[in-house]
Design an enzyme around this catalytic site. Structure first.
Site, short mmCIF file in Angstrom:
data_model
loop_
_atom_site.label_atom_id
_atom_site.label_comp_id
_atom_site.label_asym_id
_atom_site.label_seq_id
_atom_site.Cartn_x
_atom_site.Cartn_y
_atom_site.Cartn_z
N HIS A 46 0.85 -1.21 0.00
CA HIS A 46 0.00 0.00 0.00
C HIS A 46 0.88 1.25 0.00
CE1 HIS A 46 -2.66 -2.97 2.20
NE2 HIS A 46 -3.43 -2.61 1.19
N LYS A 161 -0.92 -7.13 -7.80
CA LYS A 161 -1.04 -8.45 -7.16
C LYS A 161 -2.44 -9.00 -7.37
CE LYS A 161 -2.16 -10.37 -3.51
NZ LYS A 161 -2.79 -10.29 -2.25
N ARG A 199 -3.17 -10.87 4.21
CA ARG A 199 -3.49 -12.25 4.62
C ARG A 199 -2.25 -13.07 4.96
NH1 ARG A 199 -8.04 -11.48 0.72
NH2 ARG A 199 -9.92 -11.62 1.99
#
Ligand code: PAF
Length: 301
Positions: A46, A161, A199
């Site tokens: 990010h 991604k 995750r």
């Protein structure tokens, strides 16, 4: 104000506050606005989106919203990591100007049965992740469309991604005539190649050790197809077999898909047994579970 003191970031919790900020800080003074939509739990991936948005635009807005309608009934909506304080700190450090943190009821004010949704054509949404996560891309397209309408940025930045997600959002923005330019940026990886993802923190130590195999498999595909001139079909067969045999009894990859696609249309070309040079651009996409943790990655070659 001392040199070390940082101006705190403006946090808009409601749509009205976000719109007012946009009007005051962007529209009235002719600035350009970059937008980074996220579900929070921010990491270096990010960070790279925020940094690029800052380079390309005068001001940057980030949204943090764990969107319930893009999770399936047995998925991780409840346990998805929520780390607002740390996220606000990182956004401030990276120089973002506004963070939009709406509640679920602020974005979804009606019962879902009475709400409108955005559906991107099945040719993009029913394959790959869409096949294993029914309704996921409808949830993504709907929330991103709402966020685009609220923030009204000039450019929005997404990671490659989530390659299929990026194409779905590009298609939505094009078909619905959004003025916002959708920009995809390269995947940020850990030193061992694992694609950064919120995750990843679900992985146990043993799973984390095995996880980089996903990127190794993609790299092997690239070498076989581009340097060794092995057909796409054959290279994929080898990769699927290799993935099956790594790990131990209790720790094995459960492969959902490993495919070769056209990078612009996502048309599947996995069965092409001819010379791979016929395809000047290919994207290999993979999703595999390590026990309950679902990992995705891709490589354009
Ligand atoms: O990639 C994500 O974090 C989410 O899918 C997005 C684009 C913010 C929509 O909720």
């Amino acid at each position: 104000m001392s040199q070390e003191q940082k101006t705190s970031i403006f946090q808009a919790k409601t749509i009205a506050e976000a719109r007012l900020w946009k009007q005051r800080e962007i529209a009235l003074i002719g600035q350009t606005l970059g937008f980074v939509p996220t579900m929070g739990n921010l990491h270096r991936g990010h960070g790279s989106l925020i940094a690029e948005a800052k380079k390309q635009c005068d001001k940057v807005a980030v949204s943090i919203f764990v969107n319930p309608i893009q999770f399936g009934p047995n998925e991780d909506f409840e346990k998805y990591p929520r780390t607002l304080e740390a996220d606000l700190e990182l956004c401030t450090k990276l120089g973002a100007d506004m963070v939009f943190t709406p509640s679920v009821s602020e974005l979804y004010s009606r019962a879902l049965e009475q709400s409108s949704f955005v559906d991107v054509p099945e040719e993009l949404t029913n394959k790959l992740c869409g096949k294993f996560r029914p309704g996921h891309f409808r949830g993504v397209a709907t929330v991103v469309s709402k966020l685009f309408n609220i923030i009204q940025a000039h450019k929005a930045f997404f990671g490659e991604k989530d390659y299929q997600q990026l194409l779905v959002i590009k298609r939505m923005a094009e078909d619905l005539n959004y003025a916002c330019e959708v920009i995809g940026l390269p995947t940020v990886r850990e030193a061992d190649g694992l694609a950064m993802s919120s995750r990843n923190q679900y992985l146990s130590a043993e799973q984390r050790e095995l996880a980089p195999v996903i990127f190794q498999i993609l790299t092997q595909l690239k070498i076989q197809v581009r340097e060794q001139n092995i057909s796409i079909k054959k290279a994929l067969e080898t990769a699927r077999t290799d993935l099956k045999i790594v790990g131990q009894d209790k720790l094995k990859f459960d492969l959902q898909y490993l495919d070769a696609c056209d990078p612009n249309t996502l048309e599947i070309i996995s069965n092409d047994a001819q010379n791979p040079d016929l395809h000047p651009e290919i994207v290999f996409l993979i999703a595999a579970k390590l026990n309950e943790v679902r990992l995705i990655d891709n490589l354009k070659v």
